[in-house]
Design a protein around this motif. Structure first.
Motif, PDB file in Angstrom:
ATOM      1  N   ALA A  67      24.447  42.653  38.748  1.00  0.00           N
ATOM      2  CA  ALA A  67      24.495  41.651  39.803  1.00  0.00           C
ATOM      3  C   ALA A  67      25.081  42.238  41.085  1.00  0.00           C
ATOM      4  O   ALA A  67      26.038  43.014  41.036  1.00  0.00           O
ATOM      5  N   LYS A  68      24.479  41.852  42.187  1.00  0.00           N
ATOM      6  CA  LYS A  68      25.013  42.190  43.512  1.00  0.00           C
ATOM      7  C   LYS A  68      25.333  40.881  44.210  1.00  0.00           C
ATOM      8  O   LYS A  68      24.462  40.013  44.342  1.00  0.00           O
ATOM      9  N   ILE A  69      26.571  40.748  44.651  1.00  0.00           N
ATOM     10  CA  ILE A  69      27.010  39.521  45.317  1.00  0.00           C
ATOM     11  C   ILE A  69      27.374  39.857  46.758  1.00  0.00           C
ATOM     12  O   ILE A  69      28.108  40.811  47.023  1.00  0.00           O
ATOM     13  N   SER A  70      26.844  39.065  47.680  1.00  0.00           N
ATOM     14  CA  SER A  70      27.139  39.258  49.099  1.00  0.00           C
ATOM     15  C   SER A  70      27.606  37.939  49.697  1.00  0.00           C
ATOM     16  O   SER A  70      27.345  36.859  49.155  1.00  0.00           O
ATOM     17  N   GLY A  71      28.291  38.037  50.832  1.00  0.00           N
ATOM     18  CA  GLY A  71      28.842  36.856  51.482  1.00  0.00           C
ATOM     19  C   GLY A  71      28.164  36.581  52.814  1.00  0.00           C
ATOM     20  O   GLY A  71      26.971  36.852  53.005  1.00  0.00           O
ATOM     21  N   ILE A  72      28.936  36.054  53.751  1.00  0.00           N
ATOM     22  CA  ILE A  72      28.410  35.725  55.073  1.00  0.00           C
ATOM     23  C   ILE A  72      27.886  36.985  55.746  1.00  0.00           C
ATOM     24  O   ILE A  72      28.479  38.054  55.651  1.00  0.00           O
ATOM     25  N   ASN A  73      26.738  36.838  56.428  1.00  0.00           N
ATOM     26  CA  ASN A  73      26.065  37.965  57.106  1.00  0.00           C
ATOM     27  C   ASN A  73      25.718  39.091  56.135  1.00  0.00           C
ATOM     28  O   ASN A  73      25.684  40.269  56.520  1.00  0.00           O
ATOM     29  N   VAL A  85      32.165  45.457  34.288  1.00  0.00           N
ATOM     30  CA  VAL A  85      32.675  46.483  35.205  1.00  0.00           C
ATOM     31  C   VAL A  85      32.514  45.939  36.615  1.00  0.00           C
ATOM     32  O   VAL A  85      31.398  45.711  37.093  1.00  0.00           O
ATOM     33  N   ASN A  86      33.633  45.683  37.272  1.00  0.00           N
ATOM     34  CA  ASN A  86      33.649  45.166  38.633  1.00  0.00           C
ATOM     35  C   ASN A  86      33.835  46.287  39.644  1.00  0.00           C
ATOM     36  O   ASN A  86      34.661  47.176  39.450  1.00  0.00           O
ATOM     37  N   HIS A  87      33.096  46.212  40.716  1.00  0.00           N
ATOM     38  CA  HIS A  87      33.308  47.118  41.841  1.00  0.00           C
ATOM     39  C   HIS A  87      33.359  46.272  43.112  1.00  0.00           C
ATOM     40  O   HIS A  87      32.341  45.966  43.727  1.00  0.00           O
ATOM     41  N   TRP A  88      34.578  45.846  43.452  1.00  0.00           N
ATOM     42  CA  TRP A  88      34.768  44.985  44.611  1.00  0.00           C
ATOM     43  C   TRP A  88      34.575  45.794  45.890  1.00  0.00           C
ATOM     44  O   TRP A  88      35.253  46.790  46.129  1.00  0.00           O
ATOM     45  N   LYS A  89      33.675  45.328  46.741  1.00  0.00           N
ATOM     46  CA  LYS A  89      33.370  46.044  47.981  1.00  0.00           C
ATOM     47  C   LYS A  89      34.378  45.739  49.086  1.00  0.00           C
ATOM     48  O   LYS A  89      34.500  46.500  50.042  1.00  0.00           O
ATOM     49  N   ASN A  90      35.063  44.608  48.968  1.00  0.00           N
ATOM     50  CA  ASN A  90      36.003  44.204  50.019  1.00  0.00           C
ATOM     51  C   ASN A  90      37.454  44.419  49.609  1.00  0.00           C
ATOM     52  O   ASN A  90      38.369  43.822  50.164  1.00  0.00           O
ATOM     53  N   ARG A  91      37.671  45.269  48.599  1.00  0.00           N
ATOM     54  CA  ARG A  91      39.030  45.577  48.157  1.00  0.00           C
ATOM     55  C   ARG A  91      39.182  47.094  48.059  1.00  0.00           C
ATOM     56  O   ARG A  91      38.245  47.796  47.691  1.00  0.00           O
ATOM     57  N   ASP A  92      40.360  47.552  48.367  1.00  0.00           N
ATOM     58  CA  ASP A  92      40.635  48.988  48.303  1.00  0.00           C
ATOM     59  C   ASP A  92      41.084  49.347  46.891  1.00  0.00           C
ATOM     60  O   ASP A  92      42.258  49.607  46.641  1.00  0.00           O
ATOM     61  N   GLU A  93      40.142  49.355  45.973  1.00  0.00           N
ATOM     62  CA  GLU A  93      40.453  49.686  44.591  1.00  0.00           C
ATOM     63  C   GLU A  93      39.200  50.201  43.898  1.00  0.00           C
ATOM     64  O   GLU A  93      38.077  49.831  44.268  1.00  0.00           O
ATOM     65  N   PRO A  94      39.351  51.072  42.917  1.00  0.00           N
ATOM     66  CA  PRO A  94      38.189  51.606  42.211  1.00  0.00           C
ATOM     67  C   PRO A  94      37.575  50.571  41.274  1.00  0.00           C
ATOM     68  O   PRO A  94      38.183  49.531  40.993  1.00  0.00           O
ATOM     69  N   ASP A 127      29.724  44.403  43.272  1.00  0.00           N
ATOM     70  CA  ASP A 127      28.673  44.855  42.359  1.00  0.00           C
ATOM     71  C   ASP A 127      29.270  44.812  40.964  1.00  0.00           C
ATOM     72  O   ASP A 127      30.346  45.363  40.742  1.00  0.00           O
ATOM     73  N   ARG A 128      28.586  44.181  40.036  1.00  0.00           N
ATOM     74  CA  ARG A 128      29.140  44.052  38.699  1.00  0.00           C
ATOM     75  C   ARG A 128      28.061  44.266  37.651  1.00  0.00           C
ATOM     76  O   ARG A 128      26.910  43.872  37.826  1.00  0.00           O
ATOM     77  N   VAL A 129      28.455  44.899  36.569  1.00  0.00           N
ATOM     78  CA  VAL A 129      27.569  45.084  35.417  1.00  0.00           C
ATOM     79  C   VAL A 129      28.233  44.380  34.241  1.00  0.00           C
ATOM     80  O   VAL A 129      29.379  44.679  33.889  1.00  0.00           O
ATOM     81  N   THR A 130      27.537  43.441  33.651  1.00  0.00           N
ATOM     82  CA  THR A 130      28.080  42.632  32.556  1.00  0.00           C
ATOM     83  C   THR A 130      27.237  42.812  31.302  1.00  0.00           C
ATOM     84  O   THR A 130      26.013  42.653  31.352  1.00  0.00           O
ATOM     85  N   THR A 131      27.893  43.143  30.211  1.00  0.00           N
ATOM     86  CA  THR A 131      27.223  43.161  28.912  1.00  0.00           C
ATOM     87  C   THR A 131      27.816  42.042  28.062  1.00  0.00           C
ATOM     88  O   THR A 131      29.037  41.917  27.959  1.00  0.00           O
ATOM     89  N   ILE A 132      26.948  41.226  27.507  1.00  0.00           N
ATOM     90  CA  ILE A 132      27.378  40.064  26.716  1.00  0.00           C
ATOM     91  C   ILE A 132      26.793  40.162  25.316  1.00  0.00           C
ATOM     92  O   ILE A 132      25.601  40.403  25.137  1.00  0.00           O
ATOM     93  N   TRP A 133      27.669  40.014  24.321  1.00  0.00           N
ATOM     94  CA  TRP A 133      27.256  39.858  22.930  1.00  0.00           C
ATOM     95  C   TRP A 133      27.601  38.429  22.521  1.00  0.00           C
ATOM     96  O   TRP A 133      28.687  37.940  22.830  1.00  0.00           O
ATOM     97  N   PHE A 134      26.702  37.755  21.822  1.00  0.00           N
ATOM     98  CA  PHE A 134      27.029  36.396  21.381  1.00  0.00           C
ATOM     99  C   PHE A 134      26.398  36.112  20.026  1.00  0.00           C
ATOM    100  O   PHE A 134      25.306  36.596  19.698  1.00  0.00           O
TER     101      PHE A 134
END
Length: 360
Positions: A46-52, A77-86, A58-65
């Motif tokens: 998934a790619k999530i974007s905001g205003i403009n 696995v989260n990769h926040w584009k608006n945060r200074d973190e890996p 960017d996140r990759v999710t694996t689900i077992w159910f």
């Protein structure tokens, strides 16, 4: 003339009720398709974007159910584009490792702290407040919402809802295929309008779902466009792509573009994936656990099993004898006795001085 009027009324009644029956049949077919999916594993990008169109995450999710066993695991696995973190990994698992327990583990680096595994009894409050990464993937497209908030909804929030006005039904076309379009207002304070486009030839999947309200006189709209494809030899259809757009008075404020990269449905799921042994967690990771009584219990994950924790940093130091309640009480009594004896000694000393006759 009265006979003709009666016939016209009867025809109108039959047509109206036939339409009701068709809406019911369509919605039952949607729910039957969803509920027939009992086990599965899928990976979503998934790619999530905001205003403009500013990148958010960017996140990759694996689900077992396995809903027959009431077990669900989400590995994100989260990769926040608006945060200074890996990028970092989050595991959440419901009814895992032990019956009626939940697991959480984050590989996000912490300052002045040690990453640990949470292993605690599963309660309704935990389900609502803590399991934010777990959602039912069968809900994709069934509700007009992005995947990150699907946990707040259920199958009959819109489809076959008991909290709505009488639905309308019409025929239409979606990408060249025949479809049914149902529309209605939910009986909510803001009178939310819903419109679902259902494609029978694609397993009665909801190809388009629109939810619109008008808070403060503005038009708030969430639209989900889903394209389903057949899954292997299962006879089931499932969303391959799912795009959710949120607009406020026509301005795009949030967008999620989701793609299913791998999927298997109604095939056996190994019980191991719902245990710590199947989560690929590093050895020597501490486990912050709780007993059913609520008492804290610290363990260590060895990579193969959980053992009693032996790191003194995580185990409260035993109370020393000098500071134990019984010894402390004895010390206080001894101090009081000493003070009393000292007071008596001083009193005798001054009394003897006064009673001694003066010399010379």
């Amino acid at each position: 003339m009265p006979h003709t009027a009666f016939l016209l009324f009867s025809l109108f009644y039959i047509v109206a009720h036939a339409e009701d029956s068709t809406v019911t049949e369509i919605e039952n077919a949607i729910l039957k398709q969803c509920r027939s999916i009992r086990q599965g594993k899928l990976t979503l990008e998934a790619k999530i974007s905001g205003i403009n169109n500013a990148p958010v995450n960017d996140r990759v999710t694996t689900i077992w159910f396995d809903y027959d066993k009431n077990k669900v695991r989400s590995d994100v696995v989260n990769h926040w584009k608006n945060r200074d973190e890996p990028a970092y990994r989050i595991i959440q698992c419901s009814n895992c490792e032990r019956p009626n327990y939940w697991v959480e583990y984050q590989e996000k680096p912490l300052t002045n702290a040690v990453t640990s595994i949470t292993l605690e009894p599963l309660t309704d409050e935990i389900r609502k407040q803590r399991l934010s990464e777990i959602f039912d993937p069968r809900m994709l497209g069934i509700v007009a919402a992005e995947s990150t908030v699907l946990k707040n909804y259920h199958f009959e929030t819109e489809v076959n809802s008991s909290n709505r006005e009488k639905p309308n039904l019409r025929r239409d076309r979606w990408k060249g295929e025949d479809c049914w379009v149902t529309s209605f207002h939910l009986n909510t304070v803001s009178r939310v309008f819903c419109e679902l486009w259902v494609v029978p030839s694609r397993g009665y999947t909801v190809a388009r779902n629109i939810m619109e309200s008008h808070p403060g006189g503005k038009t708030y709209r969430v639209a989900v466009e889903t394209e389903a494809t057949p899954v292997g030899n299962s006879g089931l259809w499932f969303p391959h792509t799912c795009v959710c757009e949120t607009t406020n008075d026509g301005k795009l404020i949030r967008k999620e573009e989701l793609r299913v990269t791998s999927i298997s449905l109604n095939e056996p799921i190994e019980d191991k994936v719902f245990t710590l042994a199947g989560m690929d967690i590093a050895s020597d990771t501490p486990i912050a656990s709780k007993l059913p009584s609520g008492e804290s219990h610290v363990l260590t994950w060895t990579g193969a099993s959980a053992i009693e924790h032996v790191n003194p940093v995580f185990i409260p130091k035993p109370t020393s004898q000098a500071s134990s309640p019984s010894n402390r009480n004895r010390l206080l009594l001894a101090a009081a006795a000493c003070a009393f004896l000292a007071t008596v000694a001083l009193a005798i000393f001054f009394w003897r001085r006064r009673s001694k006759p003066p010399t010379g």
